[in-house]
Design a protein around this motif. Structure first.
Motif, PDB file in Angstrom:
ATOM      1  N   CYS A   3      -4.360  32.149  -3.668  1.00  0.00           N
ATOM      2  CA  CYS A   3      -5.055  30.954  -3.173  1.00  0.00           C
ATOM      3  C   CYS A   3      -6.552  31.240  -3.159  1.00  0.00           C
ATOM      4  N   LEU A   4      -7.300  30.512  -2.378  1.00  0.00           N
ATOM      5  CA  LEU A   4      -8.758  30.696  -2.357  1.00  0.00           C
ATOM      6  C   LEU A   4      -9.154  31.902  -1.495  1.00  0.00           C
ATOM      7  N   GLY A   5      -8.753  31.880  -0.217  1.00  0.00           N
ATOM      8  CA  GLY A   5      -9.231  32.906   0.713  1.00  0.00           C
ATOM      9  C   GLY A   5      -8.298  34.085   0.909  1.00  0.00           C
ATOM     10  N   ASN A   6      -7.008  33.934   0.505  1.00  0.00           N
ATOM     11  CA  ASN A   6      -5.961  34.932   0.771  1.00  0.00           C
ATOM     12  C   ASN A   6      -5.794  35.200   2.275  1.00  0.00           C
ATOM     13  N   ILE A   7      -5.991  34.149   3.084  1.00  0.00           N
ATOM     14  CA  ILE A   7      -5.708  34.303   4.522  1.00  0.00           C
ATOM     15  C   ILE A   7      -4.748  33.244   5.065  1.00  0.00           C
ATOM     16  N   CYS A   8      -4.514  32.161   4.317  1.00  0.00           N
ATOM     17  CA  CYS A   8      -3.563  31.147   4.807  1.00  0.00           C
ATOM     18  C   CYS A   8      -2.361  30.985   3.874  1.00  0.00           C
ATOM     19  N   ARG A   9      -2.563  30.299   2.760  1.00  0.00           N
ATOM     20  CA  ARG A   9      -1.425  29.927   1.914  1.00  0.00           C
ATOM     21  C   ARG A   9      -0.799  31.109   1.195  1.00  0.00           C
ATOM     22  N   TYR A  38     -14.581  36.037   0.290  1.00  0.00           N
ATOM     23  CA  TYR A  38     -15.096  35.872   1.673  1.00  0.00           C
ATOM     24  C   TYR A  38     -14.342  36.690   2.708  1.00  0.00           C
ATOM     25  N   HIS A  39     -13.022  36.841   2.526  1.00  0.00           N
ATOM     26  CA  HIS A  39     -12.205  37.407   3.610  1.00  0.00           C
ATOM     27  C   HIS A  39     -11.606  38.761   3.266  1.00  0.00           C
ATOM     28  N   ASP A 119      -4.489  23.065   1.638  1.00  0.00           N
ATOM     29  CA  ASP A 119      -5.135  24.111   2.427  1.00  0.00           C
ATOM     30  C   ASP A 119      -5.103  23.683   3.895  1.00  0.00           C
ATOM     31  N   PRO A 120      -4.434  24.458   4.772  1.00  0.00           N
ATOM     32  CA  PRO A 120      -4.313  24.053   6.176  1.00  0.00           C
ATOM     33  C   PRO A 120      -5.506  24.494   7.026  1.00  0.00           C
ATOM     34  N   TYR A 121      -6.501  25.140   6.393  1.00  0.00           N
ATOM     35  CA  TYR A 121      -7.579  25.812   7.134  1.00  0.00           C
ATOM     36  C   TYR A 121      -8.247  24.915   8.166  1.00  0.00           C
TER      37      TYR A 121
HETATM   38  P1  4NP Z   1      -6.462  29.836   1.918  1.00  0.00           P
HETATM   39  O1  4NP Z   1      -7.326  29.009   2.973  1.00  0.00           O
HETATM   40  O2  4NP Z   1      -7.115  29.650   0.562  1.00  0.00           O
HETATM   41  O3  4NP Z   1      -5.135  29.191   2.007  1.00  0.00           O
HETATM   42  O4  4NP Z   1      -6.492  31.270   2.381  1.00  0.00           O
HETATM   43  C1  4NP Z   1      -8.718  29.170   3.112  1.00  0.00           C
HETATM   44  C2  4NP Z   1      -9.165  30.043   4.044  1.00  0.00           C
HETATM   45  C3  4NP Z   1     -10.525  30.197   4.241  1.00  0.00           C
HETATM   46  C4  4NP Z   1     -11.401  29.471   3.474  1.00  0.00           C
HETATM   47  C5  4NP Z   1     -10.945  28.607   2.518  1.00  0.00           C
HETATM   48  C6  4NP Z   1      -9.581  28.453   2.334  1.00  0.00           C
HETATM   49  N1  4NP Z   1     -12.787  29.627   3.684  1.00  0.00           N
HETATM   50  O5  4NP Z   1     -13.556  28.878   3.054  1.00  0.00           O
HETATM   51  O6  4NP Z   1     -13.213  30.459   4.495  1.00  0.00           O
END
Ligand code: 4NP
Length: 151
Positions: A3-9, A38-39, A119-121
């Motif tokens: 995914c984008l951040g590798n912290i949620c999905r 970012y993470h 994205d549930p962020y």
């Molecule tokens: P993810 O969610 O791609 O599902 O991990 C996001 C988490 C953080 C950010 C974007 C998406 N962010 O912009 O910090």
């Protein structure tokens, strides 16, 4: 799982797939990564950890990393959560064979009218639960497809 951040999905998809692979005693390596940096090094989002734990799928041990070209060598399937992930990962593919490994995860749920894992962020607890349930169905469908191919 990407995914984008590798912290949620993607960590939730990773944890669900790991759990299914372990339950079925399959020899399948599972990992996840983000297209962004970012993470890097961070644990999954606390809300995703909580949702996983409430549903019996721990992901607190995972740590974020960024997707790299090496992943095209290390993995046979690169399953992405949305179209932006698809474009970003394909842009790193060294050749057509590498690019052919990249698929939207929700392609494994063709009967559901949805292509992207939202994205549930910036969402609520219900949004995190929705993502969990969607990823649970998609990882189950992926495993069953994999088992059909290798049997
Ligand atoms: P993810 O969610 O791609 O599902 O991990 C996001 C988490 C953080 C950010 C974007 C998406 N962010 O912009 O910090």
């Amino acid at each position: 799982m990407v995914c984008l951040g590798n912290i949620c999905r993607s960590p939730m998809a990773d944890g669900l797939l790991r759990q299914k692979v372990a339950n079925l005693n399959l020899d399948v390596a599972v990992d996840s990564a983000g297209t962004a940096n970012y993470h890097v090094g961070a644990a999954p989002d606390k809300r995703m950890i909580k949702t996983g734990s409430l549903n019996g799928t721990p992901i607190d041990f995972l740590r974020a990393r960024q997707f790299t070209r090496q992943d095209f060598h290390d993995f046979d399937y690169i399953l992405v959560m949305d179209h932006a992930n698809y474009r970003n990962v394909c842009a790193l593919a060294p050749n057509e064979n590498a690019k052919s490994k990249v698929q939207l995860l929700l392609n494994y749920l063709p009967e559901e009218n949805i292509e992207e894992v939202p994205d549930p962020y910036y969402g609520t607890a219900a949004d995190f639960q929705y993502v969990y349930d969607l990823l649970d169905r998609a990882t189950a469908a992926f495993i069953s497809q994999l088992q059909k191919q290798t049997n």
